[in-house]
Design a protein around this motif. Structure first.
Motif, PDB file in Angstrom:
ATOM      1  N   ASN A 175       0.780  -1.233   0.023  1.00  0.00           N
ATOM      2  CA  ASN A 175      -0.329   0.038  -0.267  1.00  0.00           C
ATOM      3  C   ASN A 175       0.734   1.256  -0.101  1.00  0.00           C
ATOM      4  N   SER A 176       0.149   2.232  -0.462  1.00  0.00           N
ATOM      5  CA  SER A 176       1.054   3.522  -0.680  1.00  0.00           C
ATOM      6  C   SER A 176       0.550   4.124   0.730  1.00  0.00           C
ATOM      7  N   ASP A 177       1.524   4.212   1.731  1.00  0.00           N
ATOM      8  CA  ASP A 177       1.097   4.973   3.134  1.00  0.00           C
ATOM      9  C   ASP A 177       1.155   6.427   3.011  1.00  0.00           C
ATOM     10  N   THR A 178       1.791   6.937   2.018  1.00  0.00           N
ATOM     11  CA  THR A 178       2.139   8.287   1.803  1.00  0.00           C
ATOM     12  C   THR A 178       1.780   8.658   0.694  1.00  0.00           C
ATOM     13  N   ARG A 198      -4.502   8.873   3.105  1.00  0.00           N
ATOM     14  CA  ARG A 198      -4.463   7.317   2.524  1.00  0.00           C
ATOM     15  C   ARG A 198      -5.674   6.528   2.825  1.00  0.00           C
ATOM     16  N   ASP A 199      -6.632   7.034   3.497  1.00  0.00           N
ATOM     17  CA  ASP A 199      -8.075   6.300   3.793  1.00  0.00           C
ATOM     18  C   ASP A 199      -9.084   7.047   3.002  1.00  0.00           C
ATOM     19  N   LYS A 211     -10.410   2.550  -0.308  1.00  0.00           N
ATOM     20  CA  LYS A 211      -9.399   3.232   0.332  1.00  0.00           C
ATOM     21  C   LYS A 211      -8.442   3.681  -0.793  1.00  0.00           C
ATOM     22  N   THR A 213      -5.221   4.339  -0.663  1.00  0.00           N
ATOM     23  CA  THR A 213      -3.984   3.788  -0.235  1.00  0.00           C
ATOM     24  C   THR A 213      -3.875   2.142  -0.786  1.00  0.00           C
ATOM     25  N   SER A 224      -2.735   4.144  -9.518  1.00  0.00           N
ATOM     26  CA  SER A 224      -2.717   5.192  -8.636  1.00  0.00           C
ATOM     27  C   SER A 224      -3.060   6.572  -9.140  1.00  0.00           C
ATOM     28  N   ASP A 312      -4.946  10.463  10.612  1.00  0.00           N
ATOM     29  CA  ASP A 312      -4.011  10.435   9.397  1.00  0.00           C
ATOM     30  C   ASP A 312      -3.960  11.843   9.177  1.00  0.00           C
TER      31      ASP A 312
END
Length: 439
Positions: A175-178, A198-199, A211, A213, A224, A312
Motif C-alpha cells: 500500500n501507498s502509506d503516503t 491514505r484512507d 481506500k 492507499t 494510482s 491520518d
C-alpha cells in the motif's frame, strides 16, 4: 715605325679620355670624393649632377625612419600608404583568426561539460528502478475545460508515493502509506504540497469505491495516477515512489532535522523505534523528551509513522514537516553531499522521470522555495462502511474546487462532469452530504 705606332696609341687614349663626359665633368679627386659621399645617407643625391644618368635622377636615397616618402616618382612616392594598409589588413586577419580560435576553444569546453553532465546523470539514472508503462496510457478526464488545462501547463505536478516495502519491491504489492501532490509554479518556482489522506474513499476507476492507499498495492503507480486524475480533475503523468528506508538515509546524509515534539509524540515515536530497530537492524537511542529535538534518520521515520495522534490528518502534516526540512537541507548542501545522497537514495526510487526531467529538477533546485501545504479532502468526515474505516469527502466536487485554487490559483474553478458524477455517487454510497460537519 715603332715610334709612330706608339704615338697613335697615345693619341687614341687621350681622345677617349676627352670624349668621356664623366671623366671630363670633374677632376679625378672630385670623382673619388663623390663616390665616397655617395655611400652616406645623403651622398647619393650628388649623382644626379652627371648628365650620363639622364632623367633617372641618379641613385635614389635610402629609406629613412620617416617612411618611403623620399622615394622619387619613378619608384612610386605613395608606397608608404600601400604598405601601411597591407600591414593593417594583415593584423586584422590575425586578430580575427585568434578570436575564432578562442571561441572554438570555449565551445569545446562547453560541449565537454555538457557531455560530462549527461554522463553523470546517465550513470545516476541507471541506479533507479524505472517504470515500464507509457505516461500516455494514464487516465485523464477528457471533459476538463480546455482553458483550465492550458493554465495548468504553467505548473509541473508530480505525485509522490511512499511505500513500506519490506522486500524492496516498489512497483506494486504494497500500500501507498503516503500520497502527496507536488505542484511547482514554473515561473516563481514555488512548491505547494497537498497530502491525500491514505484512507480517502474514492472511485478506483475499476467499478468500485475503496481506500486510495489500497490502489497502489493492486495496480501500482499507473493505477494510482488514474485514480488521482479521475477523482481530482488532475493531469499528472509523472510520479516518484520511495521506500520509507529512503527517509532514514536522507535525514542522516543531511545531518538530521530539528522538530518540536509534544509529550504524546515522543511516546509514540519511541514506540515505533522498537519495530524500526527490528526491521532495519539498526541501533537508535530513544528521544529523551518533548520540546525541540534533533532527530536522526530512524527517529524521523518513526515520527512520520505516528497516526494515533490526530489520526491520518496530523500524520500527513508531520510527513510534510520532515519533507520541508529535507528540501531545505538539499537546497543548501554542497555538491559532494548531494552526490552522496543520490548514490544512496536512487536505488530506493521507482519513477518514470527520464534523464532530461531529472536534469531540469537538479538545475532548478537552488531556485525552489517551499510554499503552503495542506491535506485532501479539505472538508471531510470518517465512516466505517464496506470499505473499512474511511475518510469521506464532504461534497467531493467542492473539495476539488478548493484543491485547484490551492495548487494552481484557480479560484473560480468548475469541476468536470466526471467529478460531479463521482461526488454524487459518494453521497449515495455513504449518505454524507453538505449538511455533515467537517472533522
Amino acid at each position: 715605325m715603332r715610334e709612330e705606332r706608339e704615338s697613335k696609341r697615345s693619341r687614341k687614349d687621350q681622345d677617349y679620355r676627352n670624349d668621356d663626359p664623366f671623366m671630363n665633368s670633374q677632376p679625378q679627386q672630385n670623382q673619388r670624393k663623390s663616390r665616397s659621399q655617395g655611400q652616406g645617407a645623403q651622398g647619393s643625391q650628388q649623382y644626379g649632377n652627371g648628365q650620363a644618368y639622364g632623367n633617372y635622377g641618379g641613385p635614389q636615397p635610402r629609406r629613412t625612419a620617416q617612411g618611403n616618402q623620399n622615394y622619387g616618382q619613378p619608384y612610386g612616392g605613395n608606397m608608404q600608404g600601400q604598405r601601411a594598409d597591407y600591414s593593417q589588413g594583415r593584423n586584422k586577419k590575425k586578430s580575427k583568426r585568434k578570436k575564432k580560435r578562442i571561441w572554438l576553444f570555449v565551445l569545446e569546453i562547453l560541449v565537454l561539460l555538457i557531455a560530462a553532465a549527461f554522463l553523470f546523470l546517465w550513470v545516476k539514472y541507471n541506479k533507479i528502478q524505472k517504470a515500464e508503462f507509457n505516461p500516455t496510457d494514464v487516465v485523464v478526464n477528457q471533459d476538463i475545460d480546455q482553458g483550465v488545462v492550458q493554465q495548468m501547463k504553467g505548473y509541473t505536478t508530480y505525485a509522490f508515493f511512499g511505500v513500506d516495502s519490506r522486500t524492496g519491491d516498489l512497483k506494486s504489492g504494497t500500500n501507498s502509506d503516503t500520497i502527496m501532490l507536488c505542484s511547482i509554479n514554473n515561473d516563481t518556482k514555488e512548491i505547494k504540497l497537498a497530502s491525500v489522506y491514505r484512507d480517502s474513499y474514492l472511485d478506483n476507476t475499476n467499478g468500485r469505491f475503496q481506500k486510495v492507499t489500497e490502489v497502489y498495492g493492486a495496480g501500482g503507480a499507473q493505477q494510482s495516477l488514474n485514480v488521482l486524475n479521475k477523482n481530482l480533475d488532475l493531469n499528472i503523468t509523472q510520479f516518484i515512489t520511495v521506500d520509507f528506508n529512503a527517509i532514514v538515509e536522507a535525514v542522516d546524509i543531511f545531518g538530521g532535522i530539528d522538530l518540536e515534539l509534544t509529550e504524546g509524540e515522543v511516546k509514540w515515536l519511541n514506540g515505533y523505534l522498537v519495530e524500526g530497530r527490528d526491521v532495519l537492524g539498526k541501533e537508535c537511542d530513544d528521544v529523551p523528551g518533548p520540546g525541540m529535538q534533533h532527530l536522526n534518520g530512524m527517529q524521523a521515520l518513526a515520527y512520520c509513522r505516528i497516526r494515533y495522534i490526530g489520526l491520518d490528518y496530523e500524520r500527513t502534516e508531520r510527513q510534510r514537516k520532515v519533507l520541508e526540512q529535507l528540501m531545505s537541507k538539499a537546497k543548501s548542501a554542497d555538491l559532494l553531499t548531494l552526490n552522496s545522497a543520490l548514490d544512496k537514495l536512487l536505488p530506493m526510487v521507482y519513477t518514470n522521470l527520464d534523464v532530461s526531467d531529472m536534469m531540469d529538477m537538479l538545475k532548478d533546485i537552488t531556485s525552489f522555495n517551499m510554499g503552503e501545504t495542506t491535506g485532501f479532502p479539505l472538508q471531510k468526515t470518517t465512516q466505517n462502511n464496506e470499505a473499512g474505516d474511511v475518510v469521506v469527502p464532504i461534497n467531493l466536487a467542492e473539495n476539488v474546487k478548493e484543491l485547484h485554487a490551492f495548487l494552481y490559483g484557480q479560484e473560480a474553478y468548475t469541476p468536470s462532469a466526471t467529478v460531479q458524477s463521482i461526488s454524487s455517487q459518494i453521497v449515495s454510497n455513504t449518505g454524507v452530504d453538505t449538511g455533515v460537519e467537517s472533522q
